[in-house]
Design a protein around this motif. Structure first.
Motif, PDB file in Angstrom:
ATOM      1  N   THR A 249     -12.790  -8.319  10.032  1.00 19.59           N
ATOM      2  CA  THR A 249     -12.998  -7.142   9.519  1.00 19.59           C
ATOM      3  C   THR A 249     -11.524  -6.292   9.288  1.00 19.59           C
ATOM      4  OG1 THR A 249     -15.239  -6.669  10.818  1.00 19.59           O
ATOM      5  CG2 THR A 249     -14.008  -5.130   9.623  1.00 19.59           C
ATOM      6  N   LEU A 250     -10.357  -5.785   9.748  1.00 21.46           N
ATOM      7  CA  LEU A 250      -9.320  -5.783   9.500  1.00 21.46           C
ATOM      8  C   LEU A 250      -8.716  -6.607   8.130  1.00 21.46           C
ATOM      9  CD1 LEU A 250      -8.052  -5.006  13.042  1.00 21.46           C
ATOM     10  CD2 LEU A 250      -8.233  -3.285  11.191  1.00 21.46           C
ATOM     11  N   ASN A 251      -8.689  -7.921   8.775  1.00 19.52           N
ATOM     12  CA  ASN A 251      -8.950  -9.035   7.269  1.00 19.52           C
ATOM     13  C   ASN A 251      -8.926  -8.905   6.214  1.00 19.52           C
ATOM     14  OD1 ASN A 251      -6.256 -10.382   9.102  1.00 19.52           O
ATOM     15  ND2 ASN A 251      -8.220 -11.796   9.915  1.00 19.52           N
ATOM     16  N   TYR A 252     -10.347  -9.167   6.251  1.00 15.81           N
ATOM     17  CA  TYR A 252     -11.448  -8.311   5.352  1.00 15.81           C
ATOM     18  C   TYR A 252     -10.388  -6.621   4.548  1.00 15.81           C
ATOM     19  CZ  TYR A 252     -15.198 -11.458   7.004  1.00 15.81           C
ATOM     20  OH  TYR A 252     -15.968 -12.484   7.015  1.00 15.81           O
ATOM     21  N   ARG A 253     -10.221  -6.237   5.341  1.00 15.15           N
ATOM     22  CA  ARG A 253      -9.822  -5.198   4.743  1.00 15.15           C
ATOM     23  C   ARG A 253      -8.113  -4.971   4.108  1.00 15.15           C
ATOM     24  NH1 ARG A 253     -10.526   0.419   8.440  1.00 15.15           N
ATOM     25  NH2 ARG A 253      -9.621   1.360   6.879  1.00 15.15           N
ATOM     26  N   VAL A 254      -7.035  -5.540   4.554  1.00 20.77           N
ATOM     27  CA  VAL A 254      -5.836  -6.187   3.771  1.00 20.77           C
ATOM     28  C   VAL A 254      -5.895  -6.578   3.211  1.00 20.77           C
ATOM     29  CG1 VAL A 254      -3.906  -7.354   4.447  1.00 20.77           C
ATOM     30  CG2 VAL A 254      -5.468  -5.691   5.972  1.00 20.77           C
ATOM     31  N   ALA A 255      -7.271  -7.701   3.425  1.00 25.71           N
ATOM     32  CA  ALA A 255      -7.656  -8.567   1.440  1.00 25.71           C
ATOM     33  C   ALA A 255      -7.926  -8.093   0.473  1.00 25.71           C
ATOM     34  CB  ALA A 255      -8.584 -10.115   2.170  1.00 25.71           C
ATOM     35  N   ALA A 256      -8.932  -7.168   1.253  1.00 23.17           N
ATOM     36  CA  ALA A 256      -9.579  -6.007  -0.449  1.00 23.17           C
ATOM     37  C   ALA A 256      -7.865  -5.230  -0.673  1.00 23.17           C
ATOM     38  CB  ALA A 256     -10.060  -4.776   0.163  1.00 23.17           C
ATOM     39  N   HIS A 257      -7.051  -5.096   0.053  1.00 20.23           N
ATOM     40  CA  HIS A 257      -5.634  -4.527  -0.216  1.00 20.23           C
ATOM     41  C   HIS A 257      -4.730  -5.047  -1.473  1.00 20.23           C
ATOM     42  CE1 HIS A 257      -2.709  -1.625  -0.352  1.00 20.23           C
ATOM     43  NE2 HIS A 257      -1.518  -2.375  -0.363  1.00 20.23           N
ATOM     44  N   LEU A 258      -5.074  -6.558  -1.276  1.00 17.00           N
ATOM     45  CA  LEU A 258      -4.741  -7.060  -1.967  1.00 17.00           C
ATOM     46  C   LEU A 258      -5.073  -8.453  -3.209  1.00 17.00           C
ATOM     47  CD1 LEU A 258      -2.751  -9.042   0.348  1.00 17.00           C
ATOM     48  CD2 LEU A 258      -1.909  -7.550  -0.863  1.00 17.00           C
ATOM     49  N   GLY A 259      -6.652  -7.756  -3.099  1.00 19.46           N
ATOM     50  CA  GLY A 259      -6.969  -7.712  -4.407  1.00 19.46           C
ATOM     51  C   GLY A 259      -7.894  -9.055  -4.467  1.00 19.46           C
ATOM     52  N   ASN A 260      -8.087  -9.437  -3.243  1.00 21.52           N
ATOM     53  CA  ASN A 260      -8.748 -10.651  -2.175  1.00 21.52           C
ATOM     54  C   ASN A 260     -10.346 -10.526  -1.727  1.00 21.52           C
ATOM     55  OD1 ASN A 260      -6.654 -12.236  -3.113  1.00 21.52           O
ATOM     56  ND2 ASN A 260      -5.846 -11.795  -1.526  1.00 21.52           N
ATOM     57  N   ASP A 261     -10.699  -9.358  -2.039  1.00 22.92           N
ATOM     58  CA  ASP A 261     -11.859  -9.295  -1.146  1.00 22.92           C
ATOM     59  C   ASP A 261     -11.900  -7.768  -1.651  1.00 22.92           C
ATOM     60  OD1 ASP A 261     -12.658 -10.795   1.585  1.00 22.92           O
ATOM     61  OD2 ASP A 261     -13.845  -8.046   1.381  1.00 22.92           O
ATOM     62  N   PRO A 262     -14.328  -7.978  -1.684  1.00 25.02           N
ATOM     63  CA  PRO A 262     -14.592  -6.705  -2.409  1.00 25.02           C
ATOM     64  C   PRO A 262     -14.338  -5.836  -1.054  1.00 25.02           C
ATOM     65  CG  PRO A 262     -15.961  -8.270  -2.039  1.00 25.02           C
ATOM     66  CD  PRO A 262     -14.809  -9.456  -2.402  1.00 25.02           C
ATOM     67  N   HIS A 263     -14.107  -6.215  -0.108  1.00 24.76           N
ATOM     68  CA  HIS A 263     -14.469  -4.719   1.070  1.00 24.76           C
ATOM     69  C   HIS A 263     -14.171  -3.336   0.455  1.00 24.76           C
ATOM     70  CE1 HIS A 263     -14.575  -2.642   4.783  1.00 24.76           C
ATOM     71  NE2 HIS A 263     -14.973  -3.896   5.530  1.00 24.76           N
ATOM     72  N   PRO A 264     -15.349  -2.405   0.809  1.00 24.46           N
ATOM     73  CA  PRO A 264     -14.769  -1.317  -0.271  1.00 24.46           C
ATOM     74  C   PRO A 264     -13.899  -0.479   0.719  1.00 24.46           C
ATOM     75  CG  PRO A 264     -16.388  -1.179   1.979  1.00 24.46           C
ATOM     76  CD  PRO A 264     -16.488  -2.763   1.442  1.00 24.46           C
ATOM     77  N   HIS A 265     -13.379  -1.221   1.757  1.00 27.18           N
ATOM     78  CA  HIS A 265     -11.900   0.181   2.428  1.00 27.18           C
ATOM     79  C   HIS A 265     -10.818  -0.959   2.503  1.00 27.18           C
ATOM     80  CE1 HIS A 265     -15.862   3.169   3.470  1.00 27.18           C
ATOM     81  NE2 HIS A 265     -16.061   1.887   4.091  1.00 27.18           N
ATOM     82  N   PRO A 266      -9.824  -0.659   1.022  1.00 28.93           N
ATOM     83  CA  PRO A 266      -9.243  -1.415   1.899  1.00 28.93           C
ATOM     84  C   PRO A 266      -8.030  -0.929   2.619  1.00 28.93           C
ATOM     85  CG  PRO A 266      -9.141  -0.824  -0.774  1.00 28.93           C
ATOM     86  CD  PRO A 266     -10.192  -0.176  -0.044  1.00 28.93           C
ATOM     87  N   LEU A 267      -7.289  -1.400   3.345  1.00 28.77           N
ATOM     88  CA  LEU A 267      -6.032  -1.533   4.483  1.00 28.77           C
ATOM     89  C   LEU A 267      -5.091  -1.912   3.976  1.00 28.77           C
ATOM     90  CD1 LEU A 267      -5.876   0.713   6.852  1.00 28.77           C
ATOM     91  CD2 LEU A 267      -6.047  -1.521   8.295  1.00 28.77           C
ATOM     92  N   SER A 268      -4.160  -1.361   4.089  1.00 32.21           N
ATOM     93  CA  SER A 268      -2.645  -2.000   2.983  1.00 32.21           C
ATOM     94  C   SER A 268      -1.734  -2.899   4.432  1.00 32.21           C
ATOM     95  CB  SER A 268      -1.019  -1.180   2.918  1.00 32.21           C
ATOM     96  OG  SER A 268      -0.846  -0.230   4.697  1.00 32.21           O
ATOM     97  N   ALA A 269      -1.461  -3.739   4.341  1.00 28.08           N
ATOM     98  CA  ALA A 269      -0.845  -4.304   5.765  1.00 28.08           C
ATOM     99  C   ALA A 269       0.531  -3.735   6.799  1.00 28.08           C
ATOM    100  CB  ALA A 269       0.606  -5.590   4.959  1.00 28.08           C
ATOM    101  N   GLU A 270       1.059  -3.268   5.984  1.00 33.38           N
ATOM    102  CA  GLU A 270       1.867  -1.667   6.964  1.00 33.38           C
ATOM    103  C   GLU A 270       0.390  -1.235   8.336  1.00 33.38           C
ATOM    104  OE1 GLU A 270       1.804  -2.177   3.889  1.00 33.38           O
ATOM    105  OE2 GLU A 270       4.023  -3.780   4.121  1.00 33.38           O
ATOM    106  N   ASP A 271      -0.676  -0.282   7.622  1.00 31.20           N
ATOM    107  CA  ASP A 271      -1.253   0.099   8.120  1.00 31.20           C
ATOM    108  C   ASP A 271      -2.051  -0.092   9.338  1.00 31.20           C
ATOM    109  OD1 ASP A 271      -0.262   2.577   7.019  1.00 31.20           O
ATOM    110  OD2 ASP A 271      -1.785   2.172   5.185  1.00 31.20           O
TER     111      ASP A 271
END
Length: 176
Positions: free
Chosen positions: A61-83
């Motif tokens: 799930t964390l991977n999905y969120r980081v991927a969303a931050h990078l624009g790779n995944d449609p997860h609704p809650h993006p998260l930066s790699a640093e966070d």
């Protein structure tokens, strides 16, 4: 003496009956103990299998969120790699004891499928550490991860003699 001889067949019958009853009780107790032990270990394996999968899913799930931050995944809650970094570290720390229990109690087939699944998750983490913006490459990793999960659960079901279950492949939510 003749009275004793007359009573001897009955006495032998009582002794044989008592011995037979004792042996039947011992066998029954042993069979019950064996059944209870098998059930106890199956319950332990079930718990280990579920706990390990749940802990791995936190990382996914964390991977999905980081991927969303990078624009790779449609997860609704993006998260930066640093966070995500401290959360990922904690997820790994939380997962390790479950992995050890899995190795200890899991069947070889389940442990092999778990290794395949976690290897794909590690490839997802490497993809994200590179900060790649590649939705197609990410989708290929997602497909591998979902296949790994499906194979893990199939091995668990087989090990625990459970019926065939759902593939776990949900339709993607529409984006836009």
């Amino acid at each position: 003496m003749s009275a004793f001889i007359q009573q001897l067949p009955a006495l032998i019958g009582v002794v044989i009956g008592a011995l037979g009853s004792y042996l039947a009780i011992v066998r029954g107790d042993r069979a019950r103990f064996d059944r209870e032990r098998v059930v106890r270990w199956e319950e332990q394996r079930y718990t280990v299998y579920v706990d390990w999968a749940r802990a791995l899913k936190q990382t996914i799930t964390l991977n999905y969120r980081v991927a969303a931050h990078l624009g790779n995944d449609p997860h609704p809650h993006p998260l930066s790699a640093e966070d995500a970094e401290p959360l990922m570290t904690q997820a790994q720390i939380d997962r390790d004891p479950y992995g050890e229990a899995l190795i200890l109690l899991g069947s070889p087939a389940v442990v092999d499928r778990a290794q395949e699944w976690v290897s794909t998750v590690m490839a997802m983490e490497a993809f994200l550490r590179e900060a790649r913006r590649d939705p197609e490459g990410w989708q290929a990793l997602l497909d591998r991860q979902r296949t790994g999960r499906q194979r893990y659960y199939a091995a668990v079901r087989e090990d625990l003699s459970l019926p065939t279950g759902h593939s776990g492949r949900w339709p993607a939510a529409p984006t836009g």
